[in-house]
Design an enzyme around this catalytic site. Structure first.
Site, PDB file in Angstrom:
ATOM      1  N   ARG A  57       0.878  -1.176   0.000  1.00 58.11           N
ATOM      2  CA  ARG A  57       0.000   0.000   0.000  1.00 58.11           C
ATOM      3  C   ARG A  57       0.909   1.218   0.000  1.00 58.11           C
ATOM      4  O   ARG A  57       1.739   1.366   0.890  1.00 58.11           O
ATOM      5  CB  ARG A  57      -0.887  -0.027   1.242  1.00 58.11           C
ATOM      6  CG  ARG A  57      -1.759   1.209   1.424  1.00 58.11           C
ATOM      7  CD  ARG A  57      -2.827   1.277   0.354  1.00 58.11           C
ATOM      8  NE  ARG A  57      -3.977   2.061   0.770  1.00 58.11           N
ATOM      9  CZ  ARG A  57      -4.035   3.379   0.737  1.00 58.11           C
ATOM     10  NH1 ARG A  57      -3.008   4.076   0.320  1.00 58.11           N
ATOM     11  NH2 ARG A  57      -5.143   3.998   1.108  1.00 58.11           N
ATOM     12  N   GLU A  61     -10.996   4.262  -4.842  1.00 58.11           N
ATOM     13  CA  GLU A  61     -11.106   2.817  -4.923  1.00 58.11           C
ATOM     14  C   GLU A  61     -11.425   2.395  -6.359  1.00 58.11           C
ATOM     15  O   GLU A  61     -12.014   3.156  -7.126  1.00 58.11           O
ATOM     16  CB  GLU A  61     -12.200   2.318  -3.983  1.00 58.11           C
ATOM     17  CG  GLU A  61     -11.881   2.518  -2.519  1.00 58.11           C
ATOM     18  CD  GLU A  61     -10.661   1.734  -2.090  1.00 58.11           C
ATOM     19  OE1 GLU A  61     -10.580   0.514  -2.379  1.00 58.11           O
ATOM     20  OE2 GLU A  61      -9.759   2.334  -1.479  1.00 58.11           O
ATOM     21  N   ARG A 117      -0.652  -5.303   4.581  1.00 64.99           N
ATOM     22  CA  ARG A 117       0.126  -4.790   3.453  1.00 64.99           C
ATOM     23  C   ARG A 117       1.257  -3.889   3.945  1.00 64.99           C
ATOM     24  O   ARG A 117       1.086  -3.126   4.895  1.00 64.99           O
ATOM     25  CB  ARG A 117      -0.774  -4.006   2.500  1.00 64.99           C
ATOM     26  CG  ARG A 117      -1.870  -4.829   1.872  1.00 64.99           C
ATOM     27  CD  ARG A 117      -2.790  -3.988   1.011  1.00 64.99           C
ATOM     28  NE  ARG A 117      -3.467  -2.956   1.783  1.00 64.99           N
ATOM     29  CZ  ARG A 117      -4.368  -2.119   1.269  1.00 64.99           C
ATOM     30  NH1 ARG A 117      -4.672  -2.184  -0.015  1.00 64.99           N
ATOM     31  NH2 ARG A 117      -4.945  -1.214   2.038  1.00 64.99           N
TER      32      ARG A 117
END
Length: 211
Positions: A60, A68, A111
């Site tokens: 990320r 998104e 992440r």
């Protein structure tokens, strides 16, 4: 003279404090790996406008928040797929080159929160500069430039990605995110006090919401 015996409640309090301290030490030890800076390099699979996969590592991009993938924005009175366009922007910035990402923290999905480059291109910075991500704890200057130029999502109107996620995750998702954020802030402060010997640095609330 002999000291008077401790009361029953004082003993319980001492035992409780010892157990609490032991628990905090175990928690810190379990998370010390997060202070180790990791580097990942390779050909990237672009998931959306701010996340990629390098080999088995999901990353990320730190300090930014892109729409998104399924998110839509508005321009000239019509919806358009800004999430898909944000992903396309990141693909263009990478331009088929190997990507190098480094970071030491992870988000609540496991992440790696990374600073990523493709050649000499700082991908985190460039994605905000292109107008396809908002500043999320960093890159405020680049966001201001993109907003003034009406680049990317700034050409119309949009819901901030965090707000869009909240509205689609529902109340349960928002409550879970708030609890996760509280735990992270507590862990950060404990680790700072016990490991670094000083107070935790000030971190913008918006950057914590990201994780």
């Amino acid at each position: 003279m002999a000291s008077p015996p401790r009361s029953h409640w004082r003993k319980l309090l001492d035992y409780g404090l010892a157990i609490l301290l032991l628990g905090l030490l175990i928690l810190v030890a379990a998370r010390l790996d997060r202070f180790e800076r990791r580097q990942e390099q390779g050909m990237a699979i672009v998931n959306d406008g701010d996340s990629i996969t390098l080999g088995a590592e999901r990353i990320r991009m730190r300090g930014i928040d892109a729409p998104e993938y399924q998110q839509t924005c508005q321009k000239a009175g019509a919806d358009y797929p800004c999430g898909k366009l944000a992903r396309q922007s990141l693909v263009r910035l990478i331009a088929g080159r190997p990507v190098l990402c480094s970071g030491w923290r992870r988000d609540r999905y496991g992440r790696l929160l990374g600073d990523c480059k493709a050649g000499d291109t700082d991908l985190n910075q460039a994605q905000v500069q292109a107008g396809w991500a908002v500043a999320f704890g960093d890159f405020e200057t680049e966001e201001a430039v993109a907003r003034a130029a009406k680049a990317g999502i700034w050409a119309g109107t949009f819901a901030e990605p965090q707000d869009w996620r909240d509205s689609h995750h529902g109340c349960a998702g928002r409550a879970k995110a708030r609890r996760a954020g509280l735990v992270r802030r507590c862990v950060a402060r404990i680790c700072s006090l016990l490991v670094m010997g000083g107070p935790a640095p000030m971190i913008r609330w918006r950057s914590w919401r990201m994780e």
